[in-house]
Design a protein around this motif. Structure first.
Motif, mmCIF file in Angstrom:
data_model
loop_
_atom_site.group_PDB
_atom_site.id
_atom_site.type_symbol
_atom_site.label_atom_id
_atom_site.label_comp_id
_atom_site.label_asym_id
_atom_site.label_seq_id
_atom_site.Cartn_x
_atom_site.Cartn_y
_atom_site.Cartn_z
ATOM 1 N N ALA B 178 17.111 20.436 32.118
ATOM 2 C CA ALA B 178 16.377 20.100 33.347
ATOM 3 C C ALA B 178 16.515 18.618 33.668
ATOM 4 N N GLN B 179 16.433 17.757 32.651
ATOM 5 C CA GLN B 179 16.555 16.318 32.887
ATOM 6 C C GLN B 179 17.967 15.979 33.371
ATOM 7 N N MET B 180 18.964 16.648 32.808
ATOM 8 C CA MET B 180 20.344 16.389 33.240
ATOM 9 C C MET B 180 20.566 16.867 34.664
ATOM 10 N N GLU B 181 19.964 18.008 35.014
ATOM 11 C CA GLU B 181 20.037 18.492 36.400
ATOM 12 C C GLU B 181 19.494 17.446 37.355
ATOM 13 N N ARG B 182 18.477 16.718 36.908
ATOM 14 C CA ARG B 182 17.853 15.693 37.758
ATOM 15 C C ARG B 182 18.639 14.384 37.711
ATOM 16 N N GLY B 183 19.771 14.380 37.009
ATOM 17 C CA GLY B 183 20.648 13.219 37.043
ATOM 18 C C GLY B 183 20.529 12.284 35.853
ATOM 19 N N LEU B 184 19.617 12.574 34.936
ATOM 20 C CA LEU B 184 19.461 11.710 33.767
ATOM 21 C C LEU B 184 20.681 11.822 32.852
ATOM 22 N N PRO B 185 21.105 10.688 32.235
ATOM 23 C CA PRO B 185 22.188 10.791 31.250
ATOM 24 C C PRO B 185 21.721 11.599 30.039
ATOM 25 N N PHE B 186 22.672 12.265 29.396
ATOM 26 C CA PHE B 186 22.385 13.139 28.265
ATOM 27 C C PHE B 186 21.599 12.406 27.168
ATOM 28 N N GLY B 187 22.087 11.210 26.805
ATOM 29 C CA GLY B 187 21.447 10.468 25.714
ATOM 30 C C GLY B 187 19.990 10.161 26.009
ATOM 31 N N ARG B 252 21.012 6.244 18.656
ATOM 32 C CA ARG B 252 21.648 5.106 19.314
ATOM 33 C C ARG B 252 23.028 5.488 19.861
ATOM 34 N N GLU B 253 23.788 6.236 19.054
ATOM 35 C CA GLU B 253 25.178 6.518 19.431
ATOM 36 C C GLU B 253 25.327 7.704 20.381
ATOM 37 N N VAL B 254 24.215 8.417 20.612
ATOM 38 C CA VAL B 254 24.296 9.625 21.437
ATOM 39 C C VAL B 254 24.780 9.311 22.859
ATOM 40 N N ASP B 255 24.617 8.067 23.314
ATOM 41 C CA ASP B 255 25.063 7.718 24.667
ATOM 42 C C ASP B 255 26.577 7.841 24.841
ATOM 43 N N ALA B 256 27.298 7.823 23.727
ATOM 44 C CA ALA B 256 28.740 8.053 23.811
ATOM 45 C C ALA B 256 29.049 9.427 24.401
ATOM 46 N N LEU B 257 28.062 10.338 24.367
ATOM 47 C CA LEU B 257 28.277 11.693 24.895
ATOM 48 C C LEU B 257 27.938 11.795 26.382
#
Lengths: 358, 358
Positions: B178-187, B252-257
């Motif tokens: 749901a958060q990703m649908e709203r445009g939030l980055p995965f991390g 911390r590293e999850v933003d790489a995804l």
């Protein structure tokens, strides 16, 4: 499962649901044996004219031939009720109150009762009390085979507290509301529903809201509300003046309702609300009528052609528990009745356990 | 109901669900007596460290004090398993496989088993076979207290044919989708889920999809699919290279995804489709992963924060049967376990009937 258990079944009512049920009993035989070691044996069938029975149960072939013969217009000779086995399950798919004395009798002598017929549960409170306290199932009285009744029982058994039940439970009125939402005049929506075979032969039977009210009353009574049908607030979609008309005249004159119904619909659907004909059961009050469902509510999110029941409870407040799907149809209703028969047969046929009585 | 039936209950597991359950058993006493003439008597409680038991059952006060003592950090001394009554219901709210031998033993000696624990049903096929053929309930293994399991059993008993089951069954992954649908980055979505307490202490346990896969496997096995967890196609939301990281490093590293996940989400949500992490069980195949749900499908119409299961069957094709609501939470799960205990107790405590064995 080491033994095959044979469960005698007597069918009251051989309309569309009753005939579909007889065929499904035969078709599901292998599955019942494999899953539960259970064999359903139809020992009799009856309609309003008479009955036939077979102490040892009909063979599948005889049963299917009997159903075909009924479909070709066959008529039972009058016959006396047989003495049935004490563990018999009597299945009522009629739409009459006349079966009630028989059903109460069956329950009292240790048998089981499965109802698709709403009238015994929506009639006198004493009937409801006797049936609901006995070995009985009535899943298909509300929302056809959708698991509404078993879910409510489960919520009550789990110690949850049911705050509100909302339900759009009439396929016919759902269709009419959906057509009006799309801008169709009320009269045209009624005629379309009639043409497609969604209504009773006299569409006023649907439009009166009485059938929806009976479903709501059954749910309300299960919550412990001591109400009768007269206590349910019912919004009829036609005025009492149109009661004496013939069906043909009603269908012609129904357009006189277009204007007032359009105003009512417009008022209810302001701010993006969805038009639904719904039951609302809350705080001791039970009503059925047109509502404007909040845009993001579960009633609004489900297509108007679907039936839906929404339970708001202590445990399901922010995310109410909703069940939606096809809430009408003879085949699906018959399958729900069959599910009830199997469930009850399993309860009746449990081997004795070493429980403690105190 | 003329007699009060006393049903002994033994609780395995005193985590959040187990403790909530003990309190709910006490709170629902009056309702169980009134509705079913049933009295649940807790005769023992155990966790991974040890157990206490009382042959005559704990008083409500003792049970509640025991739960409070556990919450303050109390530890059982090791103790040997007692000999329990043959009609005892053993309730497993642990998350361990170690209870399996005990559960099978209980079933074999005529007792009942209620599981909130998925592992016994998602482990060896022989365990599933023994449990599902016995006196057992496992409603809360899939979708917490939502009536998913009883609905599936009812569909199977009714002779309906289940064509497909789709389910969005992970509250955590639903939130992230749901958060990703709203445009939030995965991390960012993962960190928010963790902060709000929606994830396991290590969020990779949710992101791996394994828990969702176990739920899907239980449904698939109930349909008769002879599958093991290895046979389920699972989409993990992080790559195997991130497995060795500490939780802190992973967060911390999850933003790489973010980039690859955004591309995948965009691809799946073309033409107004809704992003869901869902199980799909159909034609002998069972898979869990991200999907793009058709705009008007039941999966898409339900809020992403809700759990939902959609059954497409022979009788429910155009209007699939859907159950949606809150599919996670300790209190609601405990209430579902309690509903299962009552249902099983009623089955076990049925008076003997005159059924025919053949």
């Amino acid at each position: 499962m080491s033994h095959t258990k044979t469960q005698p079944v007597f069918l009251l009512g051989l309309g569309g649901v009753g005939r579909a049920l007889a065929r499904q009993i035969v078709a599901a035989r292998a599955s019942h044996l494999r899953r539960h070691g259970l064999r359903l044996e139809v020992v009799g069938v009856a309609d309003s004219r008479g009955l036939v029975h077979a102490a040892q149960g009909f063979t599948d072939q005889t049963l299917l031939e009997l159903i075909e013969w009924k479909e070709r217009g066959g008529r039972f000779e009058q016959a006396a009720w047989p003495a049935w086995p004490s563990n018999c399950i009597v299945v009522d798919t009629t739409a009459a109150e006349s079966s009630v004395p028989l059903l109460l009798n069956v329950l009292q002598s240790g048998g089981g009762v499965v109802l698709a017929n709403k009238l015994p549960l929506a009639g006198e409170l004493s009937w409801f009390d006797a049936i609901s306290a006995g070995r009985a199932r009535w899943e298909t009285t509300v929302g056809a085979a959708m698991p509404v009744i078993q879910t409510l029982n489960y919520l009550l058994d789990s110690g949850d507290e049911v705050i509100r039940i909302e339900g759009a439970l009439s396929g016919t009125l759902g269709f009419i509301a959906a057509q009006m939402e799309r801008g169709l005049p009320f009269g045209e929506a009624v005629r379309q529903a009639k043409q497609r075979g969604y209504t009773e032969p006299d569409p006023r039977q649907d439009l009166s809201g009485k059938d929806a009210a009976r479903k709501a009353l059954i749910l309300a009574r299960m919550l412990g509300y001591r109400l009768n049908l007269d206590d349910v607030q019912i919004e009829s979609l036609y005025p009492p003046e149109m009661e004496p008309l013939t069906v043909g005249d009603f269908l012609r004159e129904v357009d006189a309702l277009n204007e007032p119904m359009r105003r009512r619909a417009d008022e209810l659907t302001r701010d993006g609300r969805a038009l639904r004909y719904a039951a609302v059961i809350e705080a001791g009050v039970c009503r059925v009528g047109l509502i404007g469902a909040e845009p993001n509510s579960k009633l609004a999110r489900v297509a108007a052609s679907d039936s839906v029941v929404v339970f708001t409870t202590r445990h399901y407040q922010d995310n109410p528990l909703a069940i939606s799907g096809r809430g009408a149809g003879q085949e699906v209703t018959a399958s729900g009745v069959l599910g009830d028969i199997v469930s009850l047969a399993r309860e009746i046929n449990q081997p004795r356990s070493a429980f403690t009585n105190s």
